[in-house]
Design a protein around this motif. Structure first.
Motif, short mmCIF file in Angstrom:
data_model
loop_
_atom_site.label_atom_id
_atom_site.label_comp_id
_atom_site.label_asym_id
_atom_site.label_seq_id
_atom_site.Cartn_x
_atom_site.Cartn_y
_atom_site.Cartn_z
N GLY A 1 0.84 -1.28 0.09
CA GLY A 1 0.14 -0.19 -0.09
C GLY A 1 0.88 1.17 -0.15
N ILE A 2 1.96 1.30 -0.49
CA ILE A 2 2.90 2.42 -0.61
C ILE A 2 3.19 2.89 -2.00
CG2 ILE A 2 5.15 3.14 -0.04
CD1 ILE A 2 5.37 0.93 2.01
N ARG A 3 2.80 4.01 -2.32
CA ARG A 3 3.21 4.63 -3.62
C ARG A 3 4.59 5.25 -3.66
NH1 ARG A 3 0.16 9.16 -4.75
NH2 ARG A 3 -0.55 9.39 -2.58
N VAL A 4 5.10 5.33 -4.85
CA VAL A 4 6.30 5.74 -5.23
C VAL A 4 6.21 6.82 -6.50
CG1 VAL A 4 8.84 5.42 -5.72
CG2 VAL A 4 7.65 3.78 -4.40
N VAL A 5 6.85 7.90 -6.25
CA VAL A 5 6.69 9.00 -7.32
C VAL A 5 8.02 9.81 -7.36
CG1 VAL A 5 5.51 11.19 -8.29
CG2 VAL A 5 4.25 9.10 -7.18
N THR A 6 8.61 9.95 -8.34
CA THR A 6 9.71 10.94 -8.51
C THR A 6 9.49 12.38 -9.17
OG1 THR A 6 10.99 8.87 -8.70
CG2 THR A 6 11.93 10.86 -9.44
N ILE A 7 10.26 13.10 -8.53
CA ILE A 7 9.92 14.60 -9.14
C ILE A 7 11.56 14.88 -9.67
CG2 ILE A 7 9.77 17.08 -8.63
CD1 ILE A 7 8.49 16.45 -6.14
N ALA A 8 11.48 15.19 -11.02
CA ALA A 8 12.59 15.69 -11.70
C ALA A 8 12.48 17.03 -11.92
CB ALA A 8 12.73 14.92 -13.22
N PRO A 9 13.17 17.99 -11.04
CA PRO A 9 13.33 19.49 -11.14
C PRO A 9 14.41 19.68 -12.44
CG PRO A 9 13.79 18.66 -9.01
CD PRO A 9 13.97 17.51 -9.67
N GLY A 10 13.96 21.07 -12.79
CA GLY A 10 14.86 21.61 -13.84
C GLY A 10 15.90 22.56 -13.04
N THR A 11 16.09 23.57 -13.22
CA THR A 11 16.96 24.63 -12.61
C THR A 11 16.16 25.43 -11.46
OG1 THR A 11 17.75 25.06 -14.66
CG2 THR A 11 18.64 26.36 -13.06
N ILE A 12 16.54 25.15 -10.33
CA ILE A 12 15.98 25.68 -9.22
C ILE A 12 16.89 26.60 -8.27
CG2 ILE A 12 14.65 24.96 -6.99
CD1 ILE A 12 13.53 23.98 -9.68
N GLU A 13 16.26 27.61 -7.86
CA GLU A 13 16.97 28.57 -6.86
C GLU A 13 17.37 27.96 -5.48
OE1 GLU A 13 16.44 33.37 -5.57
OE2 GLU A 13 14.69 32.29 -6.43
N THR A 14 18.19 27.33 -5.41
CA THR A 14 18.92 26.61 -4.09
C THR A 14 20.04 27.37 -3.53
OG1 THR A 14 20.09 25.28 -5.41
CG2 THR A 14 17.88 24.50 -4.98
N PRO A 15 20.60 27.29 -2.61
CA PRO A 15 21.81 28.06 -1.93
C PRO A 15 23.11 28.02 -2.92
CG PRO A 15 20.70 26.63 -0.32
CD PRO A 15 20.09 26.40 -1.65
N MET A 16 23.24 27.24 -3.79
CA MET A 16 24.31 26.89 -4.86
C MET A 16 24.32 28.21 -5.63
SD MET A 16 23.21 24.05 -7.60
CE MET A 16 24.45 24.52 -8.70
N PHE A 17 23.10 29.08 -5.73
CA PHE A 17 23.25 29.99 -6.53
C PHE A 17 23.41 31.44 -5.69
CE2 PHE A 17 20.62 27.16 -9.18
CZ PHE A 17 21.36 27.48 -10.48
N ALA A 18 23.76 31.15 -4.47
CA ALA A 18 24.18 32.13 -3.52
C ALA A 18 25.27 33.28 -4.21
CB ALA A 18 24.29 31.96 -2.18
N GLY A 19 25.28 34.24 -4.34
CA GLY A 19 26.58 35.09 -4.70
C GLY A 19 26.69 35.00 -6.21
N VAL A 20 25.94 34.37 -7.21
CA VAL A 20 25.90 34.14 -8.40
C VAL A 20 25.37 35.58 -9.15
CG1 VAL A 20 25.06 33.40 -10.51
CG2 VAL A 20 25.80 31.75 -8.50
N SER A 21 26.27 36.02 -9.99
CA SER A 21 25.98 37.16 -10.75
C SER A 21 24.41 37.49 -11.35
CB SER A 21 26.86 37.74 -11.65
OG SER A 21 26.79 37.02 -12.84
#
Length: 250
Positions: free
Chosen positions: A178-198
């Motif tokens: 009774g367990i479902r499994v779903v995957t999300i495939a994000p594109g380009t997301i605003e995460t901390p890795m973009f901190a300080g990027v011009s």
């Protein structure tokens, strides 16, 4: 599925997608355990209803110990932990570092599988929530790179392609519980890795996104995760959340 009386585990919960997702489920009334590395947790802001626990997603004992902290029936596991280190098959420095390749797959793919299997074992022990026998949901995170890996993403693309490939098989394996499994495939997301990027870099990055022509937001990922939990007929599917982008070679 209503998870207000259950528990949710979110990996990579100290920042980015994981942090937004943990917050979203806490706001829905769930008891949330957020897993991340201790050094990441040390930099994270406290969130009401989210208990951050230091653990390595590739470790059976550490993940098990984190899951043991839940007191409400486990209903949802969301795998957001991952790394995106780059490297070409061949570069001016020689062949791709084999240990780096293994490490990326270990965290992104094996870590996802490890948490999925251990969380699913907890979820199947809970009582069904409806007449269909549903007990819970596992949501994994792939990437647009699973389908169009760019230059330097050979290890990352392989790891995220593996997460995508696991989806239907895992959904079929866990159907009897009774367990479902779903995957999300994000594109380009605003995460901390973009901190300080011009701003110029961001503008170049977003110019190839059809619509909306901007970076995605972690909160949009969290909203989609919550929607998947609520939509009982979504199962065995990878959902692209990428504003219709198809990644160019570079």
């Amino acid at each position: 599925m209503d998870i207000s009386t259950g528990s949710v585990v979110v990996t990579g919960a100290a920042s980015g997608l994981g942090s937004a997702t943990a917050r979203r489920f806490a706001e829905a009334g769930a008891q949330v355990i957020g897993i991340d590395l201790p050094e990441s947790i040390a930099k994270a802001d406290a969130v009401d209803g989210v208990r951050l626990v230091g653990a390595d997603v590739t470790s059976e004992s550490e993940v098990t110990a984190a899951l043991d902290l839940t007191s409400a029936p486990m209903r949802v596991a969301v795998n957001c932990a991952g790394v995106g280190w780059v490297g070409r098959v061949l570069s001016k420095d020689g062949p791709h570092d084999l240990q780096l390749y293994r490490r990326i797959l270990d965290i992104n793919l094996v870590g996802t599988f490890n948490v999925m299997r251990l969380a699913a074992d907890r979820i199947r022990q809970a009582d069904p929530v409806d007449g269909d026998g549903q007990r819970g949901v596992v949501i994994n995170t792939a990437s647009a790179a699973a389908f169009e890996g760019q230059v330097g993403q050979v290890a990352y693309a392989a790891s995220k392609g593996g997460v995508h490939a696991m989806t239907i098989s895992a959904a079929r394996d866990l159907a009897s519980s009774g367990i479902r499994v779903v995957t999300i495939a994000p594109g380009t997301i605003e995460t901390p890795m973009f901190a300080g990027v011009s701003d110029d870099f961001i503008s170049t990055l977003t110019s190839g996104i059809p619509f909306p022509q901007r970076l995605g937001k972690p909160e949009e990922f969290a909203d989609l995760a919550a929607f998947i939990v609520a939509h009982d007929y979504l199962n065995g599917e990878t959902i692209r959340m990428d504003a219709a982008i198809r990644m160019a070679p570079r």
